[in-house]
Design an enzyme around this catalytic site. Structure first.
Site, PDB file in Angstrom:
ATOM      1  N   TYR A 141      16.313  21.726  86.622  1.00 54.29           N
ATOM      2  CA  TYR A 141      15.518  21.396  85.433  1.00 54.29           C
ATOM      3  C   TYR A 141      14.979  22.655  84.742  1.00 54.29           C
ATOM      4  CZ  TYR A 141      15.167  16.291  85.817  1.00 54.29           C
ATOM      5  OH  TYR A 141      15.427  14.947  85.813  1.00 54.29           O
ATOM      6  N   LYS A 191      22.727  19.019  99.070  1.00 53.48           N
ATOM      7  CA  LYS A 191      24.186  19.063  99.168  1.00 53.48           C
ATOM      8  C   LYS A 191      24.561  20.416  99.778  1.00 53.48           C
ATOM      9  CE  LYS A 191      27.241  16.919  97.340  1.00 53.48           C
ATOM     10  NZ  LYS A 191      28.300  16.102  97.989  1.00 53.48           N
ATOM     11  N   ASP A 224      24.470  12.507  98.507  1.00 48.68           N
ATOM     12  CA  ASP A 224      25.361  11.387  98.151  1.00 48.68           C
ATOM     13  C   ASP A 224      25.368  10.341  99.260  1.00 48.68           C
ATOM     14  OD1 ASP A 224      26.682  13.198  99.821  1.00 48.68           O
ATOM     15  OD2 ASP A 224      28.646  12.923  98.881  1.00 48.68           O
ATOM     16  N   ASP A 248      15.285  12.779  91.032  1.00 44.64           N
ATOM     17  CA  ASP A 248      15.307  11.968  89.813  1.00 44.64           C
ATOM     18  C   ASP A 248      16.248  10.777  90.000  1.00 44.64           C
ATOM     19  OD1 ASP A 248      14.770  11.361  87.061  1.00 44.64           O
ATOM     20  OD2 ASP A 248      16.713  12.232  86.547  1.00 44.64           O
ATOM     21  N   ASP A 252      15.208   6.529  90.994  1.00 39.60           N
ATOM     22  CA  ASP A 252      15.590   5.367  90.174  1.00 39.60           C
ATOM     23  C   ASP A 252      16.303   4.339  91.040  1.00 39.60           C
ATOM     24  OD1 ASP A 252      14.599   6.445  87.802  1.00 39.60           O
ATOM     25  OD2 ASP A 252      16.360   5.890  86.639  1.00 39.60           O
TER      26      ASP A 252
HETATM   27  C1  IPM Z   1      11.526  10.929  85.371  1.00 41.91           C
HETATM   28  C2  IPM Z   1      12.201  10.973  84.036  1.00 41.91           C
HETATM   29  C3  IPM Z   1      12.087  12.412  83.476  1.00 41.91           C
HETATM   30  C4  IPM Z   1      12.850  13.321  84.407  1.00 41.91           C
HETATM   31  C5  IPM Z   1      12.506  12.577  82.030  1.00 41.91           C
HETATM   32  C6  IPM Z   1      11.790  11.635  81.090  1.00 41.91           C
HETATM   33  C7  IPM Z   1      12.343  14.001  81.574  1.00 41.91           C
HETATM   34  O1  IPM Z   1      13.518  10.550  84.151  1.00 41.91           O
HETATM   35  O2  IPM Z   1      10.336  11.258  85.448  1.00 41.91           O
HETATM   36  O3  IPM Z   1      12.177  10.550  86.344  1.00 41.91           O
HETATM   37  O4  IPM Z   1      14.076  13.473  84.275  1.00 41.91           O
HETATM   38  O5  IPM Z   1      12.214  13.917  85.268  1.00 41.91           O
HETATM   39 MG    MG Z   2      14.034   9.793  86.067  1.00 48.39          MG
END
Ligand code: IPM
Ligand code: MG
Length: 366
Positions: A141, A191, A224, A248, A252
């Site tokens: 990032y 990884k 993975d 990240d 999710d």
């Molecule tokens: C998260 C989001 C952010 C990230 C975005 C909005 C920059 O996806 O907080 O997971 O990628 O960190």
């Molecule tokens: Mg995210």
């Protein structure tokens, strides 16, 4: 004025709607003698519209001073055309970086009432309670060099995965500390089979473990394979520690195990300030969801649970945090469902505001 300062940054999309519900909870605590000194400001596209930047310097300075920042969400299609440097997401990334919020705690807990709602089988997710600790201030990032440039007659896009030993060690410590208060197990994901930064990650996590946390059970997994194991049998995990990008993605995935992205809170913590509390920003894991913004469809629970995390980690109000979490559990058990959770028989559809009101009513009855 109280000694509990909170900066609220509702942001874009559904951010303002879900934050309005958190305000109700904050106001309710005020009536119980637990008051917060709340200020509000702009971030993301909203800040860009007002100031031409996704985070004004004054807002950044305020964020550095308060006990906790609570953020809604940033981004939206309206801003897709903006230059990368002023995109809404840059505002959020600047907050994380300049506050040095290196440990991002993303709990994935499956509420009993929602176990049927997950896309996975009920026995796979019922009772799930895992914590992903995502490194938040480094890695791909932020690594340099980065950018898009011309090589010969074609363009090349570059990002750099970069981690120092100290960056890895400090987030590993956060994970081990948390594990000691939970199931005492950490699984580190990288990884190391293809990335040198992954080899260093694995080494340093192991070193910190051996020197400081030998009592915690530590395992390593390629990220993975970790994703695969998270969907196969997520209850094998307690705390997962991983880098910024893998965190990240994996968070999710973990969020969806619990039924909806609309349920998941997060805390981003940095080093302790002079008062002993960590620098902190709390935000729902979900994004700005522009497709449903302004329609009363958003689920305010992730943002409300993020405030509960603030109570716990920034204000030493663990009992009050428990209360909020119990109130959420109770409304779900009553069958109240926002649009993201509809479909089950015997449940009652409610709007964003109705969900907030119901949670406040449960608090008042507790
Ligand atoms: C998260 C989001 C952010 C990230 C975005 C909005 C920059 O996806 O907080 O997971 O990628 O960190
Ligand atoms: Mg995210």
């Amino acid at each position: 004025m109280t000694n509990r300062s909170l900066l609220i940054l509702p942001g874009d999309g559904i951010g303002p709607e879900v934050m309005a519900e958190v305000r109700k909870i904050i106001d309710w605590f005020g009536t119980q003698g637990i008051a917060f000194d709340v200020s509000e400001d702009l971030v993301g596209g909203a800040a860009y519209d007002a100031h031409g930047t996704p985070l004004h310097d004054d807002t950044m300075a305020k964020a550095q001073e308060v006990d906790a920042v609570l953020l809604g969400a940033v981004g939206g299609p309206k801003y897709d055309v903006l230059d990368f440097s002023v995109k809404p997401e840059r505002g959020l990334l600047r907050l994380r970086k300049e506050m040095d919020l290196y440990a991002n705690l993303r709990p994935a807990q499956c509420f009993d009432a929602l176990a049927d709602f997950s896309s996975l089988k009920k026995d796979v997710v019922a009772g799930l309670d895992i914590m992903i600790v995502r490194e938040l201030t480094s890695g791909v990032y932020f690594g340099e060099p980065r950018g898009i440039h011309k090589e010969g007659n074609e363009r090349v896009g570059i990002n750099t995965q970069r981690y120092t030993e100290s960056e890895i060690a400090r987030v590993a410590r956060s994970a081990f500390e948390l594990a000691r208060k939970r199931g005492n197990k950490v699984c580190s994901m990288e990884k190391a089979n293809v990335m040198e930064s992954g080899i260093l990650w694995r080494d340093v996590v192991q070193e910190v473990h051996d020197a400081e946390y030998p009592d915690v059970e530590l395992s390593h997994m390629y990220a993975d394979a970790g994703a695969m194991q998270l969907t196969r049998w997520p209850k094998q995990f307690d705390v997962i520690v991983t880098d910024n990008l893998f965190g990240d993605l994996l968070s999710d995935l973990a969020a969806m195990l619990t039924g909806s992205l609309g349920m998941l809170p997060s805390a981003s913590l940095g080093a302790p300030m002079a008062n002993g509390r960590p620098k902190a920003l709390y935000e729902p894991v979900h994004g700005s969801a522009p497709d449903i913004a302004g329609q009363g469809k958003a689920n305010p629970i992730a943002c409300i649970l993020s405030f509960a995390m603030a109570l716990r980690y920034s204000f030493d109000l663990g009992d009050e945090a428990d209360k909020v979490e119990k109130a959420v559990e109770a409304v779900l058990a009553d069958g109240l469902r926002t649009a993201d959770l509809l479909g089950e028989e015997g449940t009652t559809p409610v709007s964003t505001a109705e969900m907030g009101d119901a949670i406040v009513a449960k608090l008042a009855a507790s």
